[in-house]
Motif scaffolding. Structure first.
Motif, short mmCIF file in Angstrom:
data_model
loop_
_atom_site.label_atom_id
_atom_site.label_comp_id
_atom_site.label_asym_id
_atom_site.label_seq_id
_atom_site.Cartn_x
_atom_site.Cartn_y
_atom_site.Cartn_z
N PRO A 379 0.57 5.23 5.80
CA PRO A 379 1.20 4.06 6.16
C PRO A 379 2.04 3.33 4.88
O PRO A 379 3.23 3.01 5.09
CB PRO A 379 0.33 3.22 6.81
N SER A 380 1.35 2.93 3.68
CA SER A 380 2.10 2.12 2.75
C SER A 380 3.17 3.20 1.97
O SER A 380 3.85 2.74 1.16
CB SER A 380 0.91 1.58 1.75
N GLY A 403 2.14 5.25 16.44
CA GLY A 403 1.21 4.48 15.40
C GLY A 403 -0.23 4.78 15.45
O GLY A 403 -0.88 4.08 14.54
N LEU A 405 -3.51 6.18 14.48
CA LEU A 405 -3.79 7.19 13.26
C LEU A 405 -4.60 8.25 13.88
O LEU A 405 -5.36 8.27 14.91
CB LEU A 405 -4.56 6.26 12.21
N GLY A 429 -2.80 8.91 4.09
CA GLY A 429 -3.61 7.96 3.36
C GLY A 429 -5.07 8.35 3.45
O GLY A 429 -5.57 9.01 4.35
N GLU A 430 -6.14 7.80 2.81
CA GLU A 430 -7.31 8.32 2.81
C GLU A 430 -7.94 7.68 3.99
O GLU A 430 -8.95 8.25 4.62
CB GLU A 430 -8.32 8.22 1.38
N GLY A 431 -7.30 6.57 4.25
CA GLY A 431 -8.07 5.79 5.86
C GLY A 431 -7.34 6.53 6.66
O GLY A 431 -8.32 6.91 7.76
N SER A 432 -6.25 6.97 6.95
CA SER A 432 -5.63 7.81 7.94
C SER A 432 -6.48 9.12 8.49
O SER A 432 -6.76 9.42 9.40
CB SER A 432 -4.23 8.03 7.92
N TYR A 435 -9.59 9.41 11.04
CA TYR A 435 -9.62 9.54 12.13
C TYR A 435 -9.50 10.91 13.11
O TYR A 435 -9.62 10.92 14.03
CB TYR A 435 -7.96 8.66 12.94
N ASN A 457 -5.90 5.43 -2.55
CA ASN A 457 -5.56 4.13 -3.05
C ASN A 457 -6.75 3.12 -2.60
O ASN A 457 -6.60 1.95 -3.26
CB ASN A 457 -4.15 3.49 -2.57
N GLU A 459 -8.00 1.67 -0.15
CA GLU A 459 -7.72 0.40 0.17
C GLU A 459 -6.93 0.76 1.73
O GLU A 459 -6.22 1.81 1.77
CB GLU A 459 -6.87 -0.59 -0.34
N TYR A 460 -6.91 -0.21 2.57
CA TYR A 460 -5.71 -0.06 3.81
C TYR A 460 -4.59 -0.88 3.36
O TYR A 460 -4.48 -1.79 3.37
CB TYR A 460 -6.34 -0.79 5.15
N ALA A 461 -3.87 -0.22 2.58
CA ALA A 461 -2.78 -0.86 1.61
C ALA A 461 -1.87 -1.62 2.63
O ALA A 461 -1.31 -2.71 2.46
CB ALA A 461 -2.10 -0.09 0.79
N ILE A 462 -1.63 -1.11 3.62
CA ILE A 462 -0.36 -1.71 4.66
C ILE A 462 -1.08 -2.65 5.34
O ILE A 462 -0.04 -3.46 5.78
CB ILE A 462 -0.21 -0.43 5.80
C1 LIG Z 1 -6.11 4.58 15.71
C2 LIG Z 1 -5.76 3.42 14.83
N1 LIG Z 1 -6.71 2.57 14.31
C3 LIG Z 1 -6.39 1.47 13.48
C4 LIG Z 1 -4.98 1.56 13.15
C5 LIG Z 1 -4.65 0.35 12.22
N2 LIG Z 1 -4.31 0.91 10.89
C6 LIG Z 1 -2.80 1.02 10.74
S1 LIG Z 1 -2.54 1.37 9.10
C7 LIG Z 1 -4.19 1.35 8.73
C8 LIG Z 1 -4.76 1.71 7.63
C9 LIG Z 1 -4.41 2.87 6.88
O1 LIG Z 1 -4.78 3.25 5.54
P1 LIG Z 1 -4.47 4.36 5.01
O2 LIG Z 1 -4.41 5.63 5.55
O3 LIG Z 1 -5.42 4.41 3.67
O4 LIG Z 1 -3.08 4.18 4.27
P2 LIG Z 1 -2.43 3.20 3.38
O5 LIG Z 1 -2.22 1.93 4.15
O6 LIG Z 1 -3.48 2.50 2.26
O7 LIG Z 1 -1.35 3.70 2.87
C10 LIG Z 1 -5.09 1.19 9.83
C11 LIG Z 1 -6.32 0.95 9.96
C12 LIG Z 1 -4.07 2.27 13.57
N3 LIG Z 1 -2.82 2.35 13.54
N4 LIG Z 1 -4.50 3.49 14.53
#
Ligand SMILES: Cc1ncc(C[n+]2csc(CCOP(=O)(O)OP(=O)(O)O)c2C)c(N)n1
Length: 532
Positions: A379-380, A403, A405, A429-432, A435, A457, A459-462
């Motif tokens: 996302p970021s 949107g 993830l 992203g490591e958060g994305s 899922y 990174n 974090e959840y930067a976005i």
């Molecule tokens: C299924 C789902 N749960 C939660 C979210 C909310 N959400 C949007 S962006 C995000 C964080 C993404 O983190 P990462 O992939 O690490 O990317 P970064 O923002 O650090 O670039 C979350 C939790 C979502 N979009 N979809």
């Protein structure tokens, strides 16, 4: 006599649907019995991943894809991905098992109570056939509906004792033989009026949306823009699941901001806004303002009646996007308007340790082969990828328009299975990545040659960026320390590397993109939004 199972597989075969994504349970095993040798079953370890893979496969192949889910809990697990599939206009046939008919009324374990109501709001059709012998027709009907515009997912709940029931051979022969087509041509006078309006405009602008690629309108849109000297913007990134225009083209200006006020500001000075293959618009943050800049009119071309109806401003033509643009381009003369200015190259990225995500994207711009496909869920870094990579071929970019993830990792596997000859790079992203992380096992099991680049990174930067914009302070849960995607990938059987810098990254990506199986590259990047 032919069985419902034989009739169903004959139908899938006739439609070229010999790949089935799924995660089985006891209620699905009867469908899978004596699985035909000419079919491929792609096992996902979680239903969200199964649906995401089918979504990517359907979009990248241009044909309906089949995903088979376990009864109620499996459908429940798949819901987020079904949401994404409808936003992506992906023609996905979702079948789910159901208890035996004789046990549904007493609600035996695994009965999917009110099966059709769960996914109903997200699919074009949600159905449980009233009799076993109706299953073949229900499947045929579902497939026609999924493929007709606007394309989208359909859902069928099929009781487990239906598969061995007898089907009516004569009826099934009809279902197999039918073709149903649905490309609607626009009225000739409407196209002529729009062509005249466009040519007469002093400063028109084109907004290119995802259905340009999906409908095969790419070349016609380029021809129209070139003939009419139109500056071109991409529809806002959050809802733009595919590219609508070559982003290195001199006419291309950038990506429209995804909020009402800023989008109108970006379009100030134009008197006619022509939107092709997009909703008007996939806005996201609530930044109010006028819907249109002063003195501007808007016309949208979409194959989706709902997109046309729900737009809060402007006119719309509902018809096949490619047919409409071909007709419009044919009636549009070479314009005398001056050509718009060419957009600047992206700013150079200052060196840092770890490097900024934008610097990583610049490395991608160097190493990605011409025919590469990017599937993006970081996302970021979304704008950095779009603005710095400037992908310019049809079918070269997929992004979860809903949107939710999880589309990225799963969708990339489906895209690669549908396009085995093109290198697929999935940027996460490591958060994305979490899922759909179990998709890595499927990538390894199927030896899908996709490369997964994880931007770590920590974090959840976005969400930190959104917190600042929404003036939210003190929100918990926005940091991701010590999330080791490379180790997780290895555990699922995907070789992983952690480059120590941009030079190592360059080499690691080149190796991974050329390798015959999946690879994961985990790259440490600086926190914060990546510079577009
Ligand atoms: C299924 C789902 N749960 C939660 C979210 C909310 N959400 C949007 S962006 C995000 C964080 C993404 O983190 P990462 O992939 O690490 O990317 P970064 O923002 O650090 O670039 C979350 C939790 C979502 N979009 N979809």
């Amino acid at each position: 006599m032919t069985s419902v199972r034989d009739a169903a597989f004959d139908l899938f075969r006739a439609r070229g649907m010999t790949t089935i994504f799924g995660n089985p349970g006891s209620t699905e095993l009867p469908m899978l019995a004596s699985f035909p040798a000419d079919f491929r079953y792609v096992l996902a370890l979680h239903e969200g991943v199964a649906v995401g893979m089918a979504d990517g496969f359907a979009q990248a192949s241009g044909r309906p894809a089949h995903v088979n889910l376990h009864t109620a809990p499996g459908v429940g697990n798949g819901m987020g991905a079904i949401f994404n599939a409808q936003a992506n206009h992906a023609p996905v046939l979702i079948t789910a098992g159901q208890q035996a008919r004789s046990l549904m009324t007493l609600q035996a374990n695994l009965t999917n109570r009110d099966a059709t109501r769960v996914p109903e709001s997200l699919v074009k059709w949600s159905f449980e056939p009233p009799r076993a012998q109706d299953v073949p027709l229900a499947l045929a009907r579902a497939l026609h509906l999924a493929a007709l515009p606007p394309r989208g997912p359909v859902f069928l709940s099929i009781p487990m004792d239906d598969w061995d029931a007898d089907a009516d051979e004569a009826d099934v022969a009809h279902h197999l033989a039918r073709t149903v087509t649905g490309r609607t041509a626009p009225a000739r006078e409407e196209v002529a009026a729009l062509a005249a309006r466009l040519d007469a405009a002093a400063a028109p602008v084109l907004i290119a949306g995802p259905d340009i690629d999906a409908s095969g309108a790419w070349d016609a849109v380029v021809a129209l823009a070139e003939r009419q000297h139109l500056p071109v913007w991409a529809s806002p990134a959050p809802g733009g699941g595919r590219l609508g225009f070559p982003e290195s083209h001199d006419l291309f200006q950038g990506i429209l901001p995804p909020a009402i006020g800023p989008a109108a500001e970006a379009l100030a000075g134009h008197d006619l806004i022509l939107v092709i293959g997009s909703s008007v618009f996939p806005y996201y943050p609530n930044l109010p303002g006028p819907l249109l800049p002063e003195g501007a009119a808007l016309v949208a071309i979409t194959s989706d009646p709902d997109e046309a109806a729900r737009a809060p401003m402007g006119d719309a033509i509902v018809a096949d996007v490619a047919l409409t643009v071909v007709a419009l381009a044919a009636q549009s003369p070479e314009s005398q308007r001056p050509l718009p200015p060419v957009r600047l190259a992206p700013d150079p990225v200052p060196a840092s340790d770890p490097p900024a995500a934008a610097a990583v994207v610049d490395v991608l711009a160097e190493v990605l082969p011409q025919d590469a496909i990017v599937v993006l869920e970081a996302p970021s870094s979304t704008l950095a990828v779009r603005n710095r990579l400037r992908l310019s071929r049809p079918g070269s970019y997929y992004f979860g328009a809903g949107g939710g993830l999880g589309f990225g990792l799963a969708g990339a596997i489906g895209v690669q299975l549908a396009q085995p000859d093109r290198p697929v790079l999935c940027i996460l992203g490591e958060g994305s990545a979490q899922y759909a992380i179990t998709g890595l096992w499927t990538a390894a099991a199927q030896q899908v040659p996709a490369t997964f680049l994880v931007l770590r990174n920590e974090e959840y930067a976005i969400l930190k960026w959104f917190a600042a914009m929404e003036q939210v302070t003190g929100a918990p849960g926005l940091d991701l320390p010590a999330l080791d995607c490379a180790a997780v990938a290895e555990a699922y059987g995907v070789p992983a590397v952690r480059p120590g810098g941009l030079d190592e990254l360059r080499g690691a990506l080149a190796t991974a993109l050329a390798s015959p199986g999946p690879d994961l590259v985990e790259m440490r990047v600086a926190p914060g939004m990546a510079a577009g």
